[in-house]
Scaffold this motif. Structure first.
Motif, PDB file in Angstrom:
ATOM      1  N   LEU A  54       5.670  -7.655  -7.323  1.00  0.00           N
ATOM      2  CA  LEU A  54       5.031  -6.712  -6.341  1.00  0.00           C
ATOM      3  C   LEU A  54       3.912  -6.139  -6.697  1.00  0.00           C
ATOM      4  O   LEU A  54       3.795  -5.754  -8.006  1.00  0.00           O
ATOM      5  CB  LEU A  54       6.049  -5.494  -6.028  1.00  0.00           C
ATOM      6  CG  LEU A  54       7.427  -5.918  -5.465  1.00  0.00           C
ATOM      7  CD1 LEU A  54       8.208  -4.379  -5.595  1.00  0.00           C
ATOM      8  CD2 LEU A  54       7.446  -6.346  -4.313  1.00  0.00           C
ATOM      9  N   HIS A  55       2.751  -6.145  -6.075  1.00  0.00           N
ATOM     10  CA  HIS A  55       1.569  -5.451  -6.709  1.00  0.00           C
ATOM     11  C   HIS A  55       1.338  -4.214  -5.689  1.00  0.00           C
ATOM     12  O   HIS A  55       1.674  -4.085  -4.474  1.00  0.00           O
ATOM     13  CB  HIS A  55       0.556  -6.202  -6.169  1.00  0.00           C
ATOM     14  CG  HIS A  55       0.374  -7.629  -6.741  1.00  0.00           C
ATOM     15  ND1 HIS A  55      -0.004  -7.946  -8.387  1.00  0.00           N
ATOM     16  CD2 HIS A  55       0.706  -9.018  -6.434  1.00  0.00           C
ATOM     17  CE1 HIS A  55       0.229  -9.070  -8.303  1.00  0.00           C
ATOM     18  NE2 HIS A  55       0.628 -10.193  -7.153  1.00  0.00           N
ATOM     19  N   THR A  56       0.833  -3.171  -6.150  1.00  0.00           N
ATOM     20  CA  THR A  56       0.738  -1.893  -5.562  1.00  0.00           C
ATOM     21  C   THR A  56      -0.575  -1.351  -5.667  1.00  0.00           C
ATOM     22  O   THR A  56      -1.109  -1.540  -6.603  1.00  0.00           O
ATOM     23  CB  THR A  56       1.699  -0.691  -5.738  1.00  0.00           C
ATOM     24  OG1 THR A  56       1.336  -0.086  -6.949  1.00  0.00           O
ATOM     25  CG2 THR A  56       3.284  -1.155  -6.089  1.00  0.00           C
ATOM     26  N   LEU A  57      -0.949  -0.594  -4.512  1.00  0.00           N
ATOM     27  CA  LEU A  57      -2.431   0.047  -4.422  1.00  0.00           C
ATOM     28  C   LEU A  57      -2.142   1.474  -3.734  1.00  0.00           C
ATOM     29  O   LEU A  57      -1.127   1.533  -2.983  1.00  0.00           O
ATOM     30  CB  LEU A  57      -3.380  -0.776  -4.338  1.00  0.00           C
ATOM     31  CG  LEU A  57      -3.222  -1.139  -2.548  1.00  0.00           C
ATOM     32  CD1 LEU A  57      -4.659  -0.945  -1.860  1.00  0.00           C
ATOM     33  CD2 LEU A  57      -3.136  -2.649  -2.427  1.00  0.00           C
ATOM     34  N   GLY A  58      -3.005   2.465  -3.969  1.00  0.00           N
ATOM     35  CA  GLY A  58      -3.070   3.613  -3.038  1.00  0.00           C
ATOM     36  C   GLY A  58      -2.377   4.842  -3.950  1.00  0.00           C
ATOM     37  O   GLY A  58      -2.433   6.043  -3.647  1.00  0.00           O
ATOM     38  N   TYR A  59      -1.471   4.660  -4.879  1.00  0.00           N
ATOM     39  CA  TYR A  59      -0.676   5.686  -5.297  1.00  0.00           C
ATOM     40  C   TYR A  59      -0.257   5.499  -6.919  1.00  0.00           C
ATOM     41  O   TYR A  59       0.021   4.432  -6.993  1.00  0.00           O
ATOM     42  CB  TYR A  59       0.421   6.003  -4.597  1.00  0.00           C
ATOM     43  CG  TYR A  59       1.505   7.193  -5.099  1.00  0.00           C
ATOM     44  CD1 TYR A  59       1.025   8.449  -4.695  1.00  0.00           C
ATOM     45  CD2 TYR A  59       2.514   7.124  -5.928  1.00  0.00           C
ATOM     46  CE1 TYR A  59       1.740   9.549  -5.119  1.00  0.00           C
ATOM     47  CE2 TYR A  59       3.054   8.005  -6.374  1.00  0.00           C
ATOM     48  CZ  TYR A  59       2.726   9.406  -5.832  1.00  0.00           C
ATOM     49  OH  TYR A  59       3.526  10.553  -6.157  1.00  0.00           O
ATOM     50  N   PRO A  60      -0.189   6.360  -7.648  1.00  0.00           N
ATOM     51  CA  PRO A  60      -0.140   7.745  -7.802  1.00  0.00           C
ATOM     52  C   PRO A  60      -1.951   8.496  -7.453  1.00  0.00           C
ATOM     53  O   PRO A  60      -2.060   9.316  -6.836  1.00  0.00           O
ATOM     54  CB  PRO A  60       0.200   8.395  -9.051  1.00  0.00           C
ATOM     55  CG  PRO A  60      -0.319   7.140 -10.019  1.00  0.00           C
ATOM     56  CD  PRO A  60      -0.115   5.946  -9.062  1.00  0.00           C
ATOM     57  N   GLU A  61      -2.854   7.550  -7.958  1.00  0.00           N
ATOM     58  CA  GLU A  61      -4.227   7.797  -7.408  1.00  0.00           C
ATOM     59  C   GLU A  61      -4.747   6.610  -6.877  1.00  0.00           C
ATOM     60  O   GLU A  61      -4.443   5.433  -7.268  1.00  0.00           O
ATOM     61  CB  GLU A  61      -4.965   8.214  -8.741  1.00  0.00           C
ATOM     62  CG  GLU A  61      -4.604   9.558  -9.239  1.00  0.00           C
ATOM     63  CD  GLU A  61      -4.763  10.998  -8.586  1.00  0.00           C
ATOM     64  OE1 GLU A  61      -5.156  10.699  -7.346  1.00  0.00           O
ATOM     65  OE2 GLU A  61      -4.830  11.939  -9.096  1.00  0.00           O
ATOM     66  N   TYR A 101       1.001  -1.210  -0.041  1.00  0.00           N
ATOM     67  CA  TYR A 101       0.076  -0.046   0.088  1.00  0.00           C
ATOM     68  C   TYR A 101       0.991   1.220  -0.022  1.00  0.00           C
ATOM     69  O   TYR A 101       1.685   1.476   1.044  1.00  0.00           O
ATOM     70  CB  TYR A 101      -0.931   0.130   1.216  1.00  0.00           C
ATOM     71  CG  TYR A 101      -1.596   1.370   1.395  1.00  0.00           C
ATOM     72  CD1 TYR A 101      -2.789   1.454   0.395  1.00  0.00           C
ATOM     73  CD2 TYR A 101      -1.481   2.246   2.353  1.00  0.00           C
ATOM     74  CE1 TYR A 101      -3.469   2.634   0.462  1.00  0.00           C
ATOM     75  CE2 TYR A 101      -1.858   3.401   2.398  1.00  0.00           C
ATOM     76  CZ  TYR A 101      -2.984   3.789   1.549  1.00  0.00           C
ATOM     77  OH  TYR A 101      -3.908   4.701   1.437  1.00  0.00           O
ATOM     78  N   LEU A 102       0.818   2.116  -1.050  1.00  0.00           N
ATOM     79  CA  LEU A 102       1.525   3.173  -1.129  1.00  0.00           C
ATOM     80  C   LEU A 102       0.995   4.354  -0.724  1.00  0.00           C
ATOM     81  O   LEU A 102      -0.137   4.963  -1.112  1.00  0.00           O
ATOM     82  CB  LEU A 102       1.987   3.445  -2.576  1.00  0.00           C
ATOM     83  CG  LEU A 102       2.568   2.233  -3.485  1.00  0.00           C
ATOM     84  CD1 LEU A 102       3.013   2.645  -4.944  1.00  0.00           C
ATOM     85  CD2 LEU A 102       3.799   1.509  -2.688  1.00  0.00           C
ATOM     86  N   LEU A 103       1.536   5.138   0.514  1.00  0.00           N
ATOM     87  CA  LEU A 103       1.366   6.447   0.933  1.00  0.00           C
ATOM     88  C   LEU A 103       1.656   7.639  -0.195  1.00  0.00           C
ATOM     89  O   LEU A 103       2.636   7.212  -1.180  1.00  0.00           O
ATOM     90  CB  LEU A 103       1.858   6.794   2.425  1.00  0.00           C
ATOM     91  CG  LEU A 103       1.441   5.672   3.215  1.00  0.00           C
ATOM     92  CD1 LEU A 103       2.431   5.995   4.471  1.00  0.00           C
ATOM     93  CD2 LEU A 103       0.166   6.245   3.706  1.00  0.00           C
ATOM     94  N   ASP A 104       1.257   8.592  -0.306  1.00  0.00           N
ATOM     95  CA  ASP A 104       1.479   9.542  -1.063  1.00  0.00           C
ATOM     96  C   ASP A 104       2.510  10.580  -0.792  1.00  0.00           C
ATOM     97  O   ASP A 104       2.457  11.346   0.245  1.00  0.00           O
ATOM     98  CB  ASP A 104       0.035  10.630  -1.096  1.00  0.00           C
ATOM     99  CG  ASP A 104       0.092  11.884  -1.910  1.00  0.00           C
ATOM    100  OD1 ASP A 104       1.091  12.079  -2.710  1.00  0.00           O
ATOM    101  OD2 ASP A 104      -0.963  12.443  -2.168  1.00  0.00           O
ATOM    102  N   PRO A 105       3.571  10.545  -1.324  1.00  0.00           N
ATOM    103  CA  PRO A 105       4.843  11.266  -0.796  1.00  0.00           C
ATOM    104  C   PRO A 105       4.842  12.829  -1.319  1.00  0.00           C
ATOM    105  O   PRO A 105       5.591  13.462  -0.868  1.00  0.00           O
ATOM    106  CB  PRO A 105       5.835  10.549  -1.750  1.00  0.00           C
ATOM    107  CG  PRO A 105       5.368   9.822  -2.711  1.00  0.00           C
ATOM    108  CD  PRO A 105       3.905   9.741  -2.447  1.00  0.00           C
ATOM    109  N   VAL A 106       3.840  13.246  -2.118  1.00  0.00           N
ATOM    110  CA  VAL A 106       3.999  14.458  -2.930  1.00  0.00           C
ATOM    111  C   VAL A 106       2.664  15.240  -2.311  1.00  0.00           C
ATOM    112  O   VAL A 106       2.653  16.303  -2.564  1.00  0.00           O
ATOM    113  CB  VAL A 106       4.050  14.640  -4.338  1.00  0.00           C
ATOM    114  CG1 VAL A 106       5.249  13.855  -4.788  1.00  0.00           C
ATOM    115  CG2 VAL A 106       2.862  13.772  -4.996  1.00  0.00           C
TER     116      VAL A 106
END
Ligand SMILES: Cc1cc2nc3c(=O)[nH]c(=O)nc-3n(C[C@H](O)[C@H](O)[C@H](O)COP(=O)(O)OP(=O)(O)OC[C@H]3O[C@@H](n4cnc5c(N)ncnc54)[C@H](O)[C@@H]3O)c2cc1C
Ligand code: SF4
Ligand code: SF4
Length: 621
Positions: free
Chosen positions: A278-285, A107-112
């Motif tokens: 790796l699967h990601t969710l959450g970022y960029p949107e 789960y990716l937090l928003d770094p920007v």
């Protein structure tokens, strides 16, 4: 000349026993299974051709792209169907293939601070940041404690679709039992007396609008008792069949996604092992999911999916992909790496609910265009392959019984077999899995988990809609972030430069500029040249057509320009969009990304996407 022929010309014509449209995993499965049965191991004929007695069954396959393996996909796959066809798949020496070793969801937090997260997600983000140490948050990413069964691919393979398709193509062609012709777009399906009688290749030596010019070569007509349509999610031949024969009641193709990917040479410092997933969710949107698969020899495939339910009119996959790559949890693996290849393609995400008529008199459909892709397991290759295998088994049965390829016989030999397959069974489980996303990311995630854990019994309700019924205007989307007159100014300035406005709008809404390095973070134009090596042979008609130019001139929400994967659609004269065939990667996203509904077919927008030659020249995607 036939009655339906739009051109008053004589076409070259030939006969075959089976003609296939498109060479992806679906026809790979079909041709592999069929070719093994056509000839005996000593090369003698096992199945004789009814159309050319004395010869083996005559099987031809026409592929639009300029070479085999120029398609685009992830790919991580459980490879159940593939391994049934090739029990030694793992040791077959397919370039870029590796067994799945380690699989994680991040789960990716928003770094920007620019991502448009719903309030609940923002609150959760605050908690995750505060408890970072306890939750194992590193590089602004939290690893989920477990991968649900329905998503995990342990025991499967990481592949390159291009390399795999080339390898399969070599096996099929090497067997001598079937011919595959790349660089041969099929323009039309030939329908006579309610039955499919074959196909016509597109004309060459024509003007942009298809009129005969110097060197005119009418496309050949290939007549066959069976036409196998395997032209993928946005194939024009499949759509012609839908128009002619309709689709089953209650079915629709409203759900789509654009998948865009980079193949990257990883830096020396990267410690990820081949087979890492790796699967990601959450970022960029929140609506955009990402993937990162590691091949042998320090090469990785990575990319994002931009779904049709992402309600942004500035829906650029390319720019979002770069922001995703710059996320600290991804960037730490790829910083110092180099772009090898790039590509984009549409996915048909209605799955089994998008299933068309699978067979009729003289035709059968397989692969993603036949509704095989599973949106719960995020899997399409194995499913497409298996539908091809199932059709081949049915066809062999009919050939042995000397039965014709009628709707009734194909229904019994192919469709009923498919109904008893794992593809169909799992497709049913997945049918409602993504409906919740129509209402937002959080209902969507809950619905997907519920459908996955209850095997499809419980799902979050939601009504799938084509983008033109749901995408808001730029003013609505950027309300509270950019003032309406500023939006108008940015769009006007971009139009004057002949470029899309998403880059300027996103920067104004808080997204940082992309720090181009000429190696990995390259301009969209450079990606076309370096990564996609995009080409368009001369002498073909434009395959993208704006059907109602005056409606386009009056359109103030030109999502066709913003989302175009190759910058091939751009602001043209008199407020109309224009098309440059030389930049088109044939992703098919313009088929479903339009702000207006078509008056003759409310399910579609105002762009026609025909068969065309050219596109990506990379066999690594
Ligand atoms: C970025 C991305 C990542 C993906 N990741 C995964 C993954 O990790 N795992 C997974 O299982 N699946 C994944 N998929 C989905 C998977 O790629 C598809 O489900 C699969 O390729 C479908 O196979 P197919 O043979 O039905 O269609 P396609 O692979 O689309 O093949 C159809 C072929 O037909 C050709 N064609 C189209 N029209 C014509 C015409 N008129 N004449 C001649 N030829 C024509 C096309 O050029 C194409 O080669 C991904 C897709 C994308 C875009
Ligand atoms: S094709 Fe659709 S989105 Fe593009 S300008 Fe025309 S109406 Fe608008
Ligand atoms: S014009 Fe070509 S590159 Fe652009 S969206 Fe359509 S198919 Fe994709």
């Amino acid at each position: 000349m036939t009655a339906e022929d739009p051109l008053p010309i004589e076409r070259p014509c030939m006969d075959a026993d089976i003609v296939c449209v498109g060479f992806g995993p679906a026809s790979g499965g079909f041709l592999t299974t069929l070719s093994r049965a056509i000839l005996n191991p000593d090369g003698s004929t096992a199945i004789e051709s009814p159309s050319a007695p004395g010869l083996p069954l005559q099987v031809l396959c026409y592929e639009r792209a300029d070479d085999l393996g120029f398609g685009v996909s992830g790919v991580v796959t459980r490879a159940r169907g593939l391994k049934e066809s090739f029990p030694d798949l793992e040791s077959a020496g397919i370039p870029m293939a590796a067994p799945v070793k380690d699989e994680k969801i991040l789960y990716l937090l928003d770094p920007v601070g620019a991502s448009r997260r719903p309030a609940l997600m923002r609150i959760a983000d605050v908690g995750i940041r505060a408890l970072g140490g306890l939750l194992g948050v590193r590089d602004l990413a939290m690893e989920l404690p477990w991968t649900p069964d329905f998503l995990e691919k342990h025991g499967g393979m990481v592949l390159s679709m291009g390399q795999f398709n080339q390898w399969v193509g070599q096996q099929v062609m090497g067997s001598g039992a079937a011919q595959i012709w790349p660089g041969s777009p099929v323009g039309e399906v030939v329908i006579e007396n309610d039955a499919v009688a074959g196909i016509r290749l597109t004309d060459q030596g024509v003007t942009k609008d298809g009129k005969p010019a110097d060197g005119f070569m009418p496309g050949m007509e290939v007549r066959a008792p069976l036409t196998v349509v395997a032209d993928g999610p946005v194939g024009p031949i499949g759509r012609q069949l839908d128009e002619a024969f309709g689709i089953p009641e209650g079915h629709h193709t409203h759900d789509w996604a654009l998948g865009m990917k980079f193949v990257v040479d990883l830096p020396e410092s990267c410690t990820l092992e081949p087979g890492t997933v790796l699967h990601t969710l959450g970022y960029p949107e929140p609506e955009i999911f990402g993937f990162f698969y590691v091949h042998p020899d320090r090469v990785a495939s990575m990319g994002i999916f931009v779904p049709s339910w992402f309600d942004s009119p500035a829906r650029t996959a390319y720019r979002y992909l770069q922001h995703w790559m710059l996320h600290p949890a991804i960037w730490k693996h790829i910083k110092g790496g180099r772009l090898r290849s790039w590509g984009a393609k549409t996915l048909q995400e209605s799955g089994r609910r998008g299933e068309p008529r699978l067979a009729g008199n003289g035709f059968a459909r397989i692969g993603e265009g036949s509704g095989s892709t599973n949106v719960l397991t995020n899997s399409g290759v194995d499913e497409a392959w298996t539908t091809g295998v199932i059709l081949a088994e049915g066809v062999l049965e009919l050939l042995q019984q000397k039965k014709p390829f009628t709707a009734e016989n194909l229904e019994a030999a192919y469709v009923s077999r498919r109904r008893h397959s794992w593809v169909d069974h799992e497709g049913r489980v997945a049918e409602r899995a993504r409906d919740g996303f129509q209402r937002g990311i959080i209902p969507g995630m809950i619905g997907m988990m519920a459908a996955g854990l209850t095997k499809g019994l419980v799902a979050m309700p939601g009504k799938p809609m084509p983008p033109h019924r749901r995408v808001p205007s730029l003013e609505e989307y950027y309300r509270g972030r950019i003032a309406p007159d500023e939006i108008r100014r940015i769009v006007k300035e971009s139009d004057a430069k002949g470029i899309a406005s998403h880059a300027a709008l996103m920067e104004r809404a808080g997204w940082p500029e992309i720090p181009f390095d000429g190696e990995l973070l390259v301009s969209h134009q450079d990606a076309l040249l370096i990564g996609g090596k995009v080409q368009a042979p001369a002498g073909y008609a434009d395959h993208v057509e704006f059907l109602y130019p005056s409606d386009c001139a009056a359109c103030d929400n030109k999502i066709c320009v913003e989302m175009c994967s190759g910058q091939a659609i751009y602001p043209g004269e008199d407020g109309r969009p224009a098309f440059d065939r030389e930049k088109c990667v044939h992703c098919g996203a313009c088929l479903w990304n339009c702000a207006k509904g078509n008056p003759n077919d409310p399910e579609r927008g105002l762009i026609a996407f025909h068969a065309g030659a050219g596109g990506l020249h990379s066999a690594e995607n």
